[in-house]
Write a protein that holds these residues in place. Structure first.
Motif, PDB file in Angstrom:
ATOM      1  N   VAL A 104     -51.771  14.069 -11.623  1.00  0.00           N
ATOM      2  CA  VAL A 104     -51.519  13.090 -12.680  1.00  0.00           C
ATOM      3  C   VAL A 104     -50.039  13.175 -13.041  1.00  0.00           C
ATOM      4  CG1 VAL A 104     -52.033  12.422 -15.064  1.00  0.00           C
ATOM      5  CG2 VAL A 104     -53.866  13.268 -13.576  1.00  0.00           C
ATOM      6  N   PRO A 105     -49.292  12.076 -12.903  1.00  0.00           N
ATOM      7  CA  PRO A 105     -47.861  12.137 -13.249  1.00  0.00           C
ATOM      8  C   PRO A 105     -47.666  12.489 -14.726  1.00  0.00           C
ATOM      9  CG  PRO A 105     -48.397  10.075 -12.123  1.00  0.00           C
ATOM     10  CD  PRO A 105     -49.696  10.758 -12.453  1.00  0.00           C
ATOM     11  N   VAL A 106     -46.641  13.270 -14.983  1.00  0.00           N
ATOM     12  CA  VAL A 106     -46.324  13.663 -16.355  1.00  0.00           C
ATOM     13  C   VAL A 106     -45.175  12.817 -16.902  1.00  0.00           C
ATOM     14  CG1 VAL A 106     -45.518  15.573 -17.831  1.00  0.00           C
ATOM     15  CG2 VAL A 106     -47.151  16.019 -15.973  1.00  0.00           C
ATOM     16  N   TRP A 107     -44.230  12.452 -16.049  1.00  0.00           N
ATOM     17  CA  TRP A 107     -42.979  11.826 -16.498  1.00  0.00           C
ATOM     18  C   TRP A 107     -42.835  10.405 -15.969  1.00  0.00           C
ATOM     19  CZ3 TRP A 107     -40.743  14.859 -19.953  1.00  0.00           C
ATOM     20  CH2 TRP A 107     -40.954  16.228 -19.878  1.00  0.00           C
ATOM     21  N   GLN A 108     -42.188   9.575 -16.763  1.00  0.00           N
ATOM     22  CA  GLN A 108     -41.736   8.275 -16.290  1.00  0.00           C
ATOM     23  C   GLN A 108     -40.676   8.531 -15.218  1.00  0.00           C
ATOM     24  OE1 GLN A 108     -39.196   5.595 -18.867  1.00  0.00           O
ATOM     25  NE2 GLN A 108     -41.195   4.657 -19.202  1.00  0.00           N
ATOM     26  N   GLN A 109     -40.547   7.610 -14.264  1.00  0.00           N
ATOM     27  CA  GLN A 109     -39.644   7.851 -13.131  1.00  0.00           C
ATOM     28  C   GLN A 109     -38.188   8.056 -13.513  1.00  0.00           C
ATOM     29  OE1 GLN A 109     -40.333   4.757 -10.219  1.00  0.00           O
ATOM     30  NE2 GLN A 109     -41.456   6.226  -8.978  1.00  0.00           N
ATOM     31  N   ARG A 110     -37.686   7.321 -14.443  1.00  0.00           N
ATOM     32  CA  ARG A 110     -36.270   7.431 -14.787  1.00  0.00           C
ATOM     33  C   ARG A 110     -36.116   7.855 -16.239  1.00  0.00           C
ATOM     34  NH1 ARG A 110     -36.676   3.017 -11.461  1.00  0.00           N
ATOM     35  NH2 ARG A 110     -35.370   3.118  -9.615  1.00  0.00           N
ATOM     36  N   THR A 114     -43.871  20.119 -14.976  1.00  0.00           N
ATOM     37  CA  THR A 114     -45.066  19.577 -14.333  1.00  0.00           C
ATOM     38  C   THR A 114     -45.830  20.679 -13.606  1.00  0.00           C
ATOM     39  OG1 THR A 114     -44.043  17.397 -14.102  1.00  0.00           O
ATOM     40  CG2 THR A 114     -45.902  17.894 -12.643  1.00  0.00           C
ATOM     41  N   LYS A 115     -45.119  21.478 -12.850  1.00  0.00           N
ATOM     42  CA  LYS A 115     -45.757  22.578 -12.105  1.00  0.00           C
ATOM     43  C   LYS A 115     -46.467  23.539 -13.058  1.00  0.00           C
ATOM     44  CE  LYS A 115     -44.521  26.130  -8.710  1.00  0.00           C
ATOM     45  NZ  LYS A 115     -43.406  26.702  -7.935  1.00  0.00           N
ATOM     46  N   ARG A 116     -45.796  23.911 -14.137  1.00  0.00           N
ATOM     47  CA  ARG A 116     -46.369  24.894 -15.065  1.00  0.00           C
ATOM     48  C   ARG A 116     -47.517  24.315 -15.902  1.00  0.00           C
ATOM     49  NH1 ARG A 116     -41.029  28.176 -17.277  1.00  0.00           N
ATOM     50  NH2 ARG A 116     -40.318  28.853 -15.213  1.00  0.00           N
ATOM     51  N   ILE A 117     -47.416  23.055 -16.295  1.00  0.00           N
ATOM     52  CA  ILE A 117     -48.487  22.486 -17.129  1.00  0.00           C
ATOM     53  C   ILE A 117     -49.744  22.270 -16.290  1.00  0.00           C
ATOM     54  CG2 ILE A 117     -47.942  20.011 -16.959  1.00  0.00           C
ATOM     55  CD1 ILE A 117     -48.530  19.908 -20.029  1.00  0.00           C
ATOM     56  N   VAL A 118     -49.566  21.957 -15.005  1.00  0.00           N
ATOM     57  CA  VAL A 118     -50.720  21.845 -14.114  1.00  0.00           C
ATOM     58  C   VAL A 118     -51.333  23.225 -13.889  1.00  0.00           C
ATOM     59  CG1 VAL A 118     -51.415  21.330 -11.735  1.00  0.00           C
ATOM     60  CG2 VAL A 118     -50.002  19.693 -13.001  1.00  0.00           C
ATOM     61  N   ALA A 119     -50.489  24.226 -13.651  1.00  0.00           N
ATOM     62  CA  ALA A 119     -50.974  25.596 -13.438  1.00  0.00           C
ATOM     63  C   ALA A 119     -51.727  26.118 -14.663  1.00  0.00           C
ATOM     64  CB  ALA A 119     -49.813  26.526 -13.095  1.00  0.00           C
ATOM     65  N   SER A 120     -51.310  25.695 -15.842  1.00  0.00           N
ATOM     66  CA  SER A 120     -51.971  26.147 -17.072  1.00  0.00           C
ATOM     67  C   SER A 120     -53.231  25.336 -17.371  1.00  0.00           C
ATOM     68  CB  SER A 120     -51.010  26.062 -18.248  1.00  0.00           C
ATOM     69  OG  SER A 120     -50.735  24.709 -18.547  1.00  0.00           O
ATOM     70  N   ARG A 121     -53.482  24.326 -16.548  1.00  0.00           N
ATOM     71  CA  ARG A 121     -54.668  23.455 -16.675  1.00  0.00           C
ATOM     72  C   ARG A 121     -54.647  22.615 -17.955  1.00  0.00           C
ATOM     73  NH1 ARG A 121     -58.276  25.172 -12.573  1.00  0.00           N
ATOM     74  NH2 ARG A 121     -57.818  27.290 -11.876  1.00  0.00           N
ATOM     75  N   LEU A 122     -53.454  22.390 -18.490  1.00  0.00           N
ATOM     76  CA  LEU A 122     -53.339  21.517 -19.656  1.00  0.00           C
ATOM     77  C   LEU A 122     -53.324  20.044 -19.261  1.00  0.00           C
ATOM     78  CD1 LEU A 122     -50.756  23.623 -21.687  1.00  0.00           C
ATOM     79  CD2 LEU A 122     -53.180  23.294 -22.228  1.00  0.00           C
ATOM     80  N   VAL A 182     -39.145   9.907 -21.156  1.00  0.00           N
ATOM     81  CA  VAL A 182     -40.453   9.412 -21.570  1.00  0.00           C
ATOM     82  C   VAL A 182     -41.537   9.922 -20.625  1.00  0.00           C
ATOM     83  CG1 VAL A 182     -41.777   7.291 -22.039  1.00  0.00           C
ATOM     84  CG2 VAL A 182     -39.322   7.352 -22.495  1.00  0.00           C
ATOM     85  N   THR A 183     -42.711  10.171 -21.167  1.00  0.00           N
ATOM     86  CA  THR A 183     -43.845  10.583 -20.347  1.00  0.00           C
ATOM     87  C   THR A 183     -44.400   9.375 -19.586  1.00  0.00           C
ATOM     88  OG1 THR A 183     -45.412  10.246 -22.149  1.00  0.00           O
ATOM     89  CG2 THR A 183     -44.470  12.464 -21.891  1.00  0.00           C
ATOM     90  N   HIS A 184     -45.110   9.659 -18.518  1.00  0.00           N
ATOM     91  CA  HIS A 184     -45.710   8.616 -17.677  1.00  0.00           C
ATOM     92  C   HIS A 184     -46.672   7.766 -18.514  1.00  0.00           C
ATOM     93  CE1 HIS A 184     -47.079   6.707 -14.031  1.00  0.00           C
ATOM     94  NE2 HIS A 184     -48.340   6.971 -14.368  1.00  0.00           N
ATOM     95  N   GLN A 185     -46.450   6.466 -18.456  1.00  0.00           N
ATOM     96  CA  GLN A 185     -47.263   5.491 -19.207  1.00  0.00           C
ATOM     97  C   GLN A 185     -47.358   5.846 -20.693  1.00  0.00           C
ATOM     98  OE1 GLN A 185     -50.920   5.302 -16.891  1.00  0.00           O
ATOM     99  NE2 GLN A 185     -49.994   3.808 -15.492  1.00  0.00           N
ATOM    100  N   ARG A 186     -46.327   6.521 -21.163  1.00  0.00           N
ATOM    101  CA  ARG A 186     -46.235   6.918 -22.573  1.00  0.00           C
ATOM    102  C   ARG A 186     -47.451   7.706 -23.062  1.00  0.00           C
ATOM    103  NH1 ARG A 186     -41.606   4.669 -24.239  1.00  0.00           N
ATOM    104  NH2 ARG A 186     -40.987   2.701 -23.338  1.00  0.00           N
ATOM    105  N   LYS A 187     -48.039   8.458 -22.157  1.00  0.00           N
ATOM    106  CA  LYS A 187     -49.182   9.290 -22.505  1.00  0.00           C
ATOM    107  C   LYS A 187     -48.702  10.426 -23.414  1.00  0.00           C
ATOM    108  CE  LYS A 187     -52.845  12.123 -20.639  1.00  0.00           C
ATOM    109  NZ  LYS A 187     -53.349  12.875 -19.509  1.00  0.00           N
TER     110      LYS A 187
END
Length: 176
Positions: free
Chosen positions: A99-105, A86-94, A19-24
């Motif tokens: 900002v967290p992308v993923w829920q912890q578990r 996470t690294k690639r989506i941040v690098a692509s500026r999407l 799941v994505t962080h906070q279901r974003k």
């Protein structure tokens, strides 16, 4: 805090909910999906596994994987997928840095037998319909269902008359 105990079965098949962080809603267009597809391909080259079924929804992923014989480390694979994505989506500026992308578990279920395997693959494929994102399974583009139709494993109209068995627990206790 509960103690999470994972089942590690060498060469086993597993159902996952990630799941994505906070279901974003992160997976919202071809660019974000293609990025995920490329990350998974790259991780599979480093640490092979079989994708038995996969569906990407805006805020979560369901997947069934089979690991190579003798291998138990699905956690490392998910960790690499999440970190690299996470690294690639941040690098692509999407998404914005920091900002967290993923829920912890993530949630996993060790597949017990052929019936359990088939039930979880069906659940993966029916999920977009269950969440009202598509009226038919075939209408959801981000699913390995289309691959399995081409392989002759499912008819193209599968899911039109399938009821989701809510008595069988899939995904998280409160499935996204």
């Amino acid at each position: 805090m509960p103690n999470y105990v994972r089942t590690y079965l060498p060469g086993g098949s597993f159902f996952f909910t990630v799941v994505t962080h906070q279901r974003k809603s992160v997976f919202v267009n071809d660019a974000t999906i293609d990025l995920l597809r490329n990350v998974v391909r790259d991780v599979r080259q480093q640490l092979p596994f079989t994708v038995d079924a996969w569906v990407v929804l805006p805020n979560h992923i369901h997947a069934v994987w089979t690991l190579p014989e003798g291998d138990t480390d699905f956690s490392k694979r998910w960790g690499l997928i999440e970190a690299t994505y996470t690294k690639r989506i941040v690098a692509s500026r999407l998404v914005d840095a920091g900002v967290p992308v993923w829920q912890q578990r993530f949630w996993e279920h060790c597949i017990r037998d052929d019936k359990d395997f088939a039930a979880h693959i069906d659940y993966v494929y029916i999920n977009p319909v269950k969440h009202g994102l598509a009226s038919r399974v075939a209408d959801w583009p981000w699913s390995s269902f289309h691959r399995d139709v081409q392989r002759g494993l499912y008819p193209a109209n599968w899911g039109s008359d399938v009821a989701v068995d809510e008595s069988h627990q899939y995904g998280e206790p409160n499935d996204p």
